[in-house]
Structures are given as structure tokens and as C-alpha cells.
Scaffold this motif. Structure first.
Motif, short mmCIF file in Angstrom:
data_model
loop_
_atom_site.label_atom_id
_atom_site.label_comp_id
_atom_site.label_asym_id
_atom_site.label_seq_id
_atom_site.Cartn_x
_atom_site.Cartn_y
_atom_site.Cartn_z
N PHE A 145 0.85 -1.19 0.00
CA PHE A 145 0.00 0.00 0.00
C PHE A 145 0.89 1.25 0.00
CE2 PHE A 145 -2.46 -3.32 2.12
CZ PHE A 145 -3.66 -3.26 1.42
N THR A 146 0.70 2.10 -1.00
CA THR A 146 1.38 3.40 -1.01
C THR A 146 0.40 4.43 -0.45
OG1 THR A 146 2.67 2.77 -2.96
CG2 THR A 146 2.57 5.11 -2.41
N LEU A 147 0.70 4.93 0.73
CA LEU A 147 -0.19 5.85 1.43
C LEU A 147 0.23 7.29 1.17
CD1 LEU A 147 -0.25 3.98 4.86
CD2 LEU A 147 -1.92 3.79 3.01
N PRO A 148 -0.72 8.22 1.19
CA PRO A 148 -0.34 9.64 1.05
C PRO A 148 0.40 10.11 2.29
CG PRO A 148 -2.67 9.44 1.55
CD PRO A 148 -2.18 8.04 1.33
N PHE A 149 1.33 11.03 2.09
CA PHE A 149 1.99 11.61 3.25
C PHE A 149 0.95 12.30 4.12
CE2 PHE A 149 5.81 11.39 0.54
CZ PHE A 149 6.69 10.83 1.45
N ARG A 170 14.78 8.22 4.69
CA ARG A 170 13.54 7.57 4.24
C ARG A 170 12.55 7.58 5.39
NH1 ARG A 170 13.96 5.72 -0.66
NH2 ARG A 170 16.05 5.39 -1.50
N ILE A 171 11.28 7.70 5.06
CA ILE A 171 10.26 7.85 6.09
C ILE A 171 9.36 6.62 6.09
CG2 ILE A 171 8.38 9.27 6.93
CD1 ILE A 171 9.59 11.59 5.33
N PRO A 172 9.46 5.76 7.10
CA PRO A 172 8.57 4.60 7.18
C PRO A 172 7.14 5.04 7.47
CG PRO A 172 10.50 4.36 8.60
CD PRO A 172 10.44 5.79 8.19
N ALA A 173 6.18 4.31 6.95
CA ALA A 173 4.76 4.63 7.17
C ALA A 173 4.30 4.02 8.49
CB ALA A 173 3.92 4.11 6.01
N MET A 174 4.74 4.61 9.60
CA MET A 174 4.45 4.07 10.93
C MET A 174 3.15 4.61 11.51
SD MET A 174 8.16 3.73 12.79
CE MET A 174 8.49 5.49 12.85
N GLN A 175 2.46 5.48 10.79
CA GLN A 175 1.19 6.00 11.29
C GLN A 175 0.04 5.12 10.81
OE1 GLN A 175 3.69 8.05 10.11
NE2 GLN A 175 4.15 8.71 12.21
N THR A 176 -1.16 5.42 11.31
CA THR A 176 -2.34 4.70 10.85
C THR A 176 -2.53 4.98 9.35
OG1 THR A 176 -3.68 6.61 11.50
CG2 THR A 176 -3.45 4.81 13.11
N SER A 221 0.99 -11.38 2.55
CA SER A 221 1.85 -10.38 3.19
C SER A 221 1.36 -9.00 2.78
CB SER A 221 3.31 -10.55 2.73
OG SER A 221 3.78 -11.85 3.02
N GLU A 222 1.57 -8.03 3.64
CA GLU A 222 1.18 -6.67 3.30
C GLU A 222 2.22 -5.71 3.87
OE1 GLU A 222 -0.31 -7.68 7.18
OE2 GLU A 222 -0.82 -8.60 5.25
N ALA A 223 2.41 -4.60 3.18
CA ALA A 223 3.38 -3.60 3.60
C ALA A 223 2.81 -2.22 3.35
CB ALA A 223 4.70 -3.78 2.85
N LYS A 224 3.24 -1.25 4.18
CA LYS A 224 2.86 0.15 4.01
C LYS A 224 4.10 0.95 3.64
CE LYS A 224 1.29 0.94 8.13
NZ LYS A 224 0.66 1.66 9.28
N THR A 225 3.92 1.91 2.76
CA THR A 225 5.01 2.80 2.40
C THR A 225 4.43 4.14 1.97
OG1 THR A 225 6.95 3.06 0.95
CG2 THR A 225 5.02 2.01 -0.01
N TYR A 226 5.27 5.15 1.95
CA TYR A 226 4.89 6.43 1.36
C TYR A 226 5.41 6.48 -0.08
CZ TYR A 226 3.58 7.97 6.04
OH TYR A 226 2.97 8.08 7.27
N PRO A 227 4.94 7.41 -0.89
CA PRO A 227 5.32 7.42 -2.31
C PRO A 227 6.80 7.67 -2.54
CG PRO A 227 3.34 8.75 -1.93
CD PRO A 227 3.91 8.43 -0.58
N ARG A 228 7.25 7.30 -3.75
CA ARG A 228 8.61 7.61 -4.19
C ARG A 228 8.75 9.12 -4.39
NH1 ARG A 228 11.21 3.09 -6.79
NH2 ARG A 228 9.91 1.24 -6.50
N PRO A 229 9.88 9.72 -4.13
CA PRO A 229 11.02 9.18 -3.41
C PRO A 229 10.77 9.24 -1.91
CG PRO A 229 11.48 11.41 -4.06
CD PRO A 229 10.09 11.11 -4.60
N ASP A 238 4.56 6.11 -7.24
CA ASP A 238 4.89 7.52 -7.07
C ASP A 238 3.68 8.34 -6.64
OD1 ASP A 238 3.37 7.56 -9.36
OD2 ASP A 238 4.95 8.32 -10.67
N ARG A 239 2.61 7.65 -6.30
CA ARG A 239 1.36 8.29 -5.85
C ARG A 239 0.60 7.25 -5.02
NH1 ARG A 239 -0.29 9.68 -11.61
NH2 ARG A 239 1.99 9.44 -11.75
N PRO A 240 -0.42 7.64 -4.26
CA PRO A 240 -1.16 6.67 -3.45
C PRO A 240 -1.81 5.59 -4.32
CG PRO A 240 -1.61 8.89 -2.68
CD PRO A 240 -0.84 9.04 -3.96
#
Length: 289
Positions: A145-149, A170-176, A221-229, A238-240
């Protein structure tokens, strides 16, 4: 009427006890009418009763292993490597929290979840076509999942620092939101048959199934991330949005990459091509600039 004495019949040699199920069987009947067990010890397979429907087999066994039949594979039988990639753009939504809207009626706390689920189902339908037969066998699903900042999030600079000078960490997506609730929405989008929950407009998720039921997702498996870069996962867009990989459990595929604070790497080739295709389609529809 004299009482029925089973032991007397056994002692007289008129009856025996079936070794398979314990049923009382005549000694002149070599095969138990209840379980099919033979007096010699072998179990015979009984023919199906007239008028009963024999359930089609979805698995075949060979030398102690099992394989999924074409009936179980459904549309996946014609997919190379038994692996299907999907890419959807949009803000990922969770499924889990519900609110009452009327006596006996519930809906998702976030009504936009229905639109997100419909987007995934529509992208899957475009990918496989209207003649797709749902998979009715064990399925493995991986989702990034690419989440919006977020507008605001806690400063992580004291705990995460950039190795290279003049570079931001790099900013891990540690928020909800939570990963498991995000995954639940995806699994339902690919398996839901619920014309009653149409969300906004005519729901594709109410008419299309990639998988027969969400219980067929036996591993994932599932992972969270914010967009590139600044992303932390190789499957980041590069977008949600979401990158989804659906495979059969015995497919020979590389494991889903783990998130990392190092350079995650490039998008897999199939994902990059699908991503560009979704960008072009949404631009033509006026959904993206």
C-alpha cells in the motif's frame, strides 16, 4: 415381542461387528452396508446413491502430494506462472469499523471504503476480462500500500537519520491505518458478491469475483510505504495506490520484498507497465493530471 439380543446373534454366528464402523452386520454379507468395509479388512468405495449430486473435485492427489485441478484454478489456469499482478490508484482505505445506519443495517465507518474497493475490483476486471472464472482453491496474496503523506506526523529525525550527507532520511509509514484492515478491504474487493453495498454508483465489487470467497486467501503479506522518493518498499508507487500480487500457494515466485531504510530498488517490470497503463487510462478519464 422378545427383546433384541445382539450378543446372542453374534455368539450364534448370525451377526458380526464391522471393524470399520462398529455396525452390526450379517455374517453372510461380506461388505458393510453402512461404511463399505470388507470382512477381509479392505475398505470398498461405495457407489454414489441414485439422484445425489457428486461434488466436483478441485484437487488431485499423486504420490502423497496434491495439485489444484483446472476447476479449482478457474481463470488462473490460463495465466502464466499462475501469478496475477494488479495496480490500483487511489487512497487506500481500511475495512473493519462499522456504524449503524438503520435497525439491523450497518455500513463502513468510512464510506469512501466502498469506492476504493470498487476501484480495485474494476482494475482486476479490466486485467482478466468478463469471462474470468473465480479461483476456488488456496490463494496467496501480497499487497504493498502506497499511502499519502499525512498532513502532520511526528518528527522521526532523532531516530532515523540519512547516511548520505545532504539527503533526507527515508520515512517509514508508521502512522495509521493498520495493515490488516487495509488488506481486508482488498481481499473483499476481489471476492465480494454484495449487490446491496453499492457505495457510489453501480458497484463492480458487487458483480465481479476474482476469487470465489475471501476464505480462499490462505496466506499473504502486506506492507505500508509512502510514495517515491522517500519510500521504504520496492513496490512503492509515485502516488497513493496499491500493488497486488495474487498467486496460487505453490507458485514458484520470489517472496515479497521487505521494507527497508536502504535503497529499496525499482518496481518489478510487470508492475511498472501496469502503473503506466493506469496513469494513461486515468488521464484520459480526467481523473489524474
Amino acid at each position: 415381542m422378545p427383546a433384541f439380543d445382539a450378543q446372542a446373534l453374534i455368539d450364534a454366528g448370525h451377526r458380526r461387528i464391522c471393524a470399520g464402523c462398529g455396525f452390526l452386520v450379517g455374517t453372510s454379507t461380506p461388505q458393510c452396508p453402512r461404511c463399505g468395509h470388507n470382512a477381509e479388512g479392505a475398505t470398498a468405495r461405495r457407489a454414489p446413491r441414485t439422484g445425489t449430486r457428486k461434488r466436483a473435485n478441485r484437487f488431485e492427489a499423486a504420490t502423497g502430494d496434491a495439485v489444484v485441478t483446472e476447476l479449482g484454478l478457474g481463470g488462473m489456469a490460463s495465466v502464466p506462472d499462475r501469478t496475477l499482478w494488479l495496480v490500483s490508484h487511489g487512497v487506500p482505505k481500511t475495512q473493519g469499523s462499522m456504524v449503524a445506519v438503520a435497525p439491523g443495517q450497518l455500513r463502513a465507518a468510512d464510506k469512501q471504503m466502498y469506492g476504493w474497493r470498487d476501484t480495485i475490483a474494476a482494475d482486476a476486471l479490466r486485467q482478466v476480462g468478463i469471462r474470468w472464472q473465480p479461483i476456488d482453491a488456496p490463494v496467496h496474496i501480497d499487497v504493498c500500500f502506497t499511502l499519502p503523506f499525512p498532513a502532520r506526523f511526528e518528527d522521526q529525525s532523532e531516530r532515523i537519520a540519512a547516511v548520505e550527507p545532504d539527503c533526507a532520511p527515508r520515512i517509514p509509514a508508521m502512522q495509521t491505518p493498520d495493515r490488516d484492515k487495509l488488506l481486508r478491504a482488498v481481499q473483499d474487493a476481489l471476492s465480494l458478491l454484495d449487490p446491496g453495498n453499492k457505495g457510489d454508483g453501480d458497484s463492480v465489487a458487487g458483480r465481479f469475483k476474482l476469487v470465489a470467497d475471501d476464505s480462499r486467501f490462505v496466506y499473504g503479506s502486506e506492507a505500508k510505504t509512502y510514495p517515491r522518493p522517500g519510500h521504504t518498499h520496492a513496490w512503492a508507487l509515485d502516488r497513493p495506490g496499491a500493488v497486488i500480487r495474487v498467486t496460487m500457494i505453490d507458485s514458484d515466485v520470489e517472496p515479497m520484498p521487505r521494507p527497508t531504510l536502504r535503497t529499496p530498488g525499482d518496481l518489478p517490470g510487470p508492475v511498472a507497465a501496469l502503473h503506466e497503463e493506469v496513469v494513461r487510462r486515468n488521464r484520459l478519464a480526467g481523473m489524474e493530471s
